[in-house]
Motif scaffolding. Sequence first.
Motif, PDB file in Angstrom:
ATOM      1  N   LEU A  55       4.776 -12.488 -14.269  1.00 28.11           N
ATOM      2  CA  LEU A  55       3.491 -11.819 -14.421  1.00 28.11           C
ATOM      3  C   LEU A  55       3.460 -10.598 -13.505  1.00 28.11           C
ATOM      4  CD1 LEU A  55       1.149 -14.942 -14.394  1.00 28.11           C
ATOM      5  CD2 LEU A  55       1.986 -13.659 -16.373  1.00 28.11           C
ATOM      6  N   PRO A  56       2.907  -9.482 -13.982  1.00 30.11           N
ATOM      7  CA  PRO A  56       2.966  -8.244 -13.195  1.00 30.11           C
ATOM      8  C   PRO A  56       2.175  -8.290 -11.907  1.00 30.11           C
ATOM      9  CG  PRO A  56       1.520  -7.979 -15.093  1.00 30.11           C
ATOM     10  CD  PRO A  56       2.199  -9.300 -15.262  1.00 30.11           C
ATOM     11  N   SER A  57       1.234  -9.233 -11.770  1.00 28.96           N
ATOM     12  CA  SER A  57       0.436  -9.325 -10.547  1.00 28.96           C
ATOM     13  C   SER A  57      -0.181 -10.705 -10.457  1.00 28.96           C
ATOM     14  CB  SER A  57      -0.658  -8.258 -10.540  1.00 28.96           C
ATOM     15  OG  SER A  57      -1.606  -8.520 -11.548  1.00 28.96           O
ATOM     16  N   GLU A 112       0.824  -1.210   0.000  1.00 30.68           N
ATOM     17  CA  GLU A 112       0.000   0.000   0.000  1.00 30.68           C
ATOM     18  C   GLU A 112       0.860   1.262   0.000  1.00 30.68           C
ATOM     19  OE1 GLU A 112      -2.414  -0.448   3.403  1.00 30.68           O
ATOM     20  OE2 GLU A 112      -3.698  -2.014   2.534  1.00 30.68           O
ATOM     21  N   ALA A 113       2.050   1.177   0.600  1.00 33.65           N
ATOM     22  CA  ALA A 113       2.963   2.329   0.633  1.00 33.65           C
ATOM     23  C   ALA A 113       3.881   2.370  -0.579  1.00 33.65           C
ATOM     24  CB  ALA A 113       3.807   2.283   1.907  1.00 33.65           C
ATOM     25  N   ASN A 114       3.672   1.471  -1.539  1.00 33.71           N
ATOM     26  CA  ASN A 114       4.473   1.416  -2.768  1.00 33.71           C
ATOM     27  C   ASN A 114       5.957   1.163  -2.476  1.00 33.71           C
ATOM     28  OD1 ASN A 114       4.723   1.495  -5.600  1.00 33.71           O
ATOM     29  ND2 ASN A 114       5.365   3.634  -5.563  1.00 33.71           N
ATOM     30  N   LEU A 115       6.216   0.344  -1.461  1.00 31.08           N
ATOM     31  CA  LEU A 115       7.593  -0.042  -1.155  1.00 31.08           C
ATOM     32  C   LEU A 115       7.936  -1.403  -1.756  1.00 31.08           C
ATOM     33  CD1 LEU A 115       7.847   1.156   2.559  1.00 31.08           C
ATOM     34  CD2 LEU A 115       8.886   2.205   0.544  1.00 31.08           C
ATOM     35  N   VAL A 116       6.935  -2.230  -1.980  1.00 29.34           N
ATOM     36  CA  VAL A 116       7.141  -3.507  -2.666  1.00 29.34           C
ATOM     37  C   VAL A 116       5.969  -3.719  -3.630  1.00 29.34           C
ATOM     38  CG1 VAL A 116       8.383  -4.554  -0.728  1.00 29.34           C
ATOM     39  CG2 VAL A 116       5.905  -4.873  -0.928  1.00 29.34           C
ATOM     40  N   ARG A 117       6.180  -4.606  -4.562  1.00 31.63           N
ATOM     41  CA  ARG A 117       5.088  -5.011  -5.451  1.00 31.63           C
ATOM     42  C   ARG A 117       5.115  -6.535  -5.558  1.00 31.63           C
ATOM     43  NH1 ARG A 117       9.072  -3.145  -9.035  1.00 31.63           N
ATOM     44  NH2 ARG A 117       9.751  -4.719 -10.556  1.00 31.63           N
ATOM     45  N   ARG A 118       3.955  -7.112  -5.747  1.00 32.15           N
ATOM     46  CA  ARG A 118       3.827  -8.565  -5.839  1.00 32.15           C
ATOM     47  C   ARG A 118       3.830  -8.992  -7.299  1.00 32.15           C
ATOM     48  NH1 ARG A 118      -1.404 -10.062  -2.727  1.00 32.15           N
ATOM     49  NH2 ARG A 118      -0.716 -12.180  -3.279  1.00 32.15           N
ATOM     50  N   GLU A 119       4.631 -10.018  -7.605  1.00 34.62           N
ATOM     51  CA  GLU A 119       4.700 -10.570  -8.953  1.00 34.62           C
ATOM     52  C   GLU A 119       4.606 -12.095  -8.870  1.00 34.62           C
ATOM     53  OE1 GLU A 119       8.207  -9.286 -10.947  1.00 34.62           O
ATOM     54  OE2 GLU A 119       7.572  -7.184 -11.086  1.00 34.62           O
TER      55      GLU A 119
END
Length: 472
Positions: free
Chosen positions: A246-248, A224-231
């Motif tokens: 895959l991007p998500s 939510e804080a844009n510190l990590v992203r899930r792939e």
Amino acid sequence: MLLLKTTQSRQELSHEKRLALLDRLELKGLQPLIRTSRRSMFEQISSLPNAGQRLERLLSNHIEDGEETPYLEGELFCFEDYALFLIFDDVGRGTKIVRAGIVYTSDRTDSGRRLEVFSHNIQDALESTVNDEPSIIEGYFPGWTQIEDHEADASDDSSLATLNASQIDYPTERIRALGLLEDPALRRFLQHICEAYADGRIVELLSRTGAETTTGPLVRSLTEANLVRREVLVSCRKRNRPLFRLPSPEALGQITSSDAVCSECGAKLADERFDELIIPTPAASVLLNDGSWLDSRVRNVLQHLGVPKSRVQTAAPGDFPFRELVVDLAGELFLLCIFDGDVTLADTRTIHSRLSGSNARNLVIVSTGRIHEDARIRLNDHCRQRAVHRIPVNITLVEGIDDLSSNLEILFEEASKRAVIRTLFPLDRSLGFSAGRLLAARFSLGEQDSSVVSDGAVPLSVETVGAGFDHF
């Protein structure tokens, strides 16, 4: 912590005019502390009618005729949670000024308004007529000039204005990210993610911590804080080779429902291996590596202690191993060197250079790690050398940030007391002892006594005049 606000006006008042001004301020409900104490003493040594007032006039006339120190150099007006002061000052070259100010605790939010009302009451008392008596001054009042929270010589380059510094105004998303990183557990977790990703061990790390890690509360907060992203990493089961990402996780349904095949073994992609990944964003690496989270934590501590944001500055960016903040408390500068890690002997050279450039007389070194013993010795030597050259500096070393607030509170309390003592020094002779120490002790009593009720427990005896001024 005590804070000051001061305003001044060019105005020369004789002893008669000073007494007349206090008379009119008393009519407005402002009870002068020093004058009342003196009158009480005069009345005790004589039982004659109006002994206090008559002795006051005789003594003030005698002092004025003899060209001695003025009988009245200023006055104090004390209230439940703040104090007002009035000082008649001679700044040299025949220039006389009247200074009006307020001493208040850091939790007050209306100090500027209270000082504005007080200043306006003084102006009205000087200009208006009472019972057909003429105004105290001739002509128009020249108005007030706001003075900074500190009393600094115009030639002194120690003020914040001379520092190559700028305020930091973070966007909302960055503020949220910095707030999250103040949590030690979350910060360590993100650090492990960044290190594993850099070493190509992110799949191994997540498999070791468990499948629920990618959907846990820590990851949700970081996402939510844009510190990590899930792939999602798609790999060939037969040859154990990564195919693509895959991007998500949401995109996984499109792959499993299609007839696409693996480019390595020819099997359906729906039958291949899928690993959920947590990828740190560029913002995560920046905030961890440049110590922004620690800078934010220290700023929050300063705000909690009541230090105005305008008195906290960040030095111009440089190739330093630490973050640097400069705090100005009533003209007394504090240089805060903030290390996200250990402080070594090599770091002390840069610290000495920055200290000399800032003209600060208080150095606070904050470290999340350990301050090495040889660094401590070098800093103590530097402190002694400056003392020999009559450029003293107070050095405070803080290991860990858990007790940072209590350590800074002690330093700032002492600095604020010194500022009040310096500002009210002209009243010491009239009072018979330090006016600044008296107020500091008075506010200290209020903090110790939990039964003291602030904000409205005692009616404020300040009468306001003129349009646009509210009644307190």
